[in-house]
Enzyme design. Sequence first.
Site, PDB file in Angstrom:
ATOM      1  N   HIS A 179       4.032   5.187  -3.971  1.00 32.25           N
ATOM      2  CA  HIS A 179       5.328   5.668  -4.444  1.00 32.25           C
ATOM      3  C   HIS A 179       4.800   6.458  -5.819  1.00 32.25           C
ATOM      4  CE1 HIS A 179       8.538   2.959  -2.472  1.00 32.25           C
ATOM      5  NE2 HIS A 179       8.425   4.149  -1.906  1.00 32.25           N
ATOM      6  N   CYS A 282      10.483  -0.051 -10.122  1.00 34.46           N
ATOM      7  CA  CYS A 282      11.054  -0.206  -8.872  1.00 34.46           C
ATOM      8  C   CYS A 282      12.244  -0.709  -8.784  1.00 34.46           C
ATOM      9  CB  CYS A 282      10.130  -0.938  -7.981  1.00 34.46           C
ATOM     10  SG  CYS A 282       8.332  -0.050  -8.003  1.00 34.46           S
TER      11      CYS A 282
HETATM   12  N1  ARG Z   1       8.197  -3.706  -0.687  1.00 32.85           N
HETATM   13  C1  ARG Z   1       8.647  -2.332  -1.126  1.00 32.85           C
HETATM   14  C2  ARG Z   1       8.177  -1.260  -0.189  1.00 32.85           C
HETATM   15  O1  ARG Z   1       7.127  -1.223   0.065  1.00 32.85           O
HETATM   16  C3  ARG Z   1       8.436  -2.112  -2.414  1.00 32.85           C
HETATM   17  C4  ARG Z   1       9.034  -0.762  -3.118  1.00 32.85           C
HETATM   18  C5  ARG Z   1       8.477  -0.577  -4.465  1.00 32.85           C
HETATM   19  N2  ARG Z   1       9.533   0.710  -4.844  1.00 32.85           N
HETATM   20  C6  ARG Z   1       8.796   1.480  -5.889  1.00 32.85           C
HETATM   21  N3  ARG Z   1      10.001   2.210  -6.249  1.00 32.85           N
HETATM   22  N4  ARG Z   1       7.845   1.854  -5.929  1.00 32.85           N
HETATM   23  O2  ARG Z   1       9.061  -0.395   0.049  1.00 32.85           O
END
Ligand code: ARG
Length: 292
Positions: A179, A282
């Site tokens: 991300h 996150c």
């Molecule tokens: N387990 C989640 C996923 O893989 C973690 C999300 C992390 N969020 C972020 N904004 N980077 O989607």
Amino acid sequence: MSTNETAAPSAPAERTAQHRRYLMCRPQHFTVSYSINPWMEPSRPTDTDVALRQWRTLYDTYLALGHEVELIDPLEGLPDMVYTANGGFLIDGIAYGAKFRFPERAAEGPAFMDWFRDNGYTVAEPVEVNEGEGDFLLVGDTILAGTGFRSTGDSHREVGEVFGKEVVSLTLTDPRFYHLDTAISVLDPVQGAGGVERANIAYLPSAFDEVGRGILAERYPDAIQVDDADGAVFGLNSASDGRNVLISPRAKGFEAQLRERGYNPVLIDLSELLLGGGGIKCCTLELRGGSR
Ligand code: ARG
């Protein structure tokens, strides 16, 4: 005010904190039962109480800094809902909803859109796959948009249409930084008073392809470039109010870089939530505008 005042060029910038309104979700159902990023290993045990305690420290810190935090109810069966940054992207009372890449998180999209509607936001339902503020970051009047792992290039066009803003696409290449908010931290999202300070960011150059690195270097010549070691502990996954920057205690180099620039690093350990591949940012969705 005198008409011939001159700015003192060498005076250190006094960083000012701006008030923020955030959306968070208690990690009541947090666990790692599937794997959709390299951090997640379902065979490794998680401790929900530790996750709750660490999350609570983040929540309390925002309040202590004078920010507002709204809460969305955690839903059973959606262990990743604690990562509210992925629930949408909001500017001036408009909420562009999320459409998740993986079926494991699909039900979160409508749940967040319901919350936005119930709380006075105009919801723009997404057609394209996008994971909200995980991949969209507002810097000044520009939206930086990540792709490569989750949000699609088509969602970059869509987010631009929804908000009528410039969108700059950046391609992520390292699966650990899937991300955009794991590779860029927005330090000063808005222009400082009187236009004295440019909107600024910190980023992890190695997370991007060459084109992306070129764009970032050109647009943000004053950016903090963070080392791989700090990136690898999710140092960039941080939240700034323009003065206080909440970061992982393990990102030592980044902490020193922030101090040099006059920011106030605030160390928050979310090691348990890192088992799900998420950190401070996150767990934090910024609520810009809206009615309340
Ligand atoms: N387990 C989640 C996923 O893989 C973690 C999300 C992390 N969020 C972020 N904004 N980077 O989607």
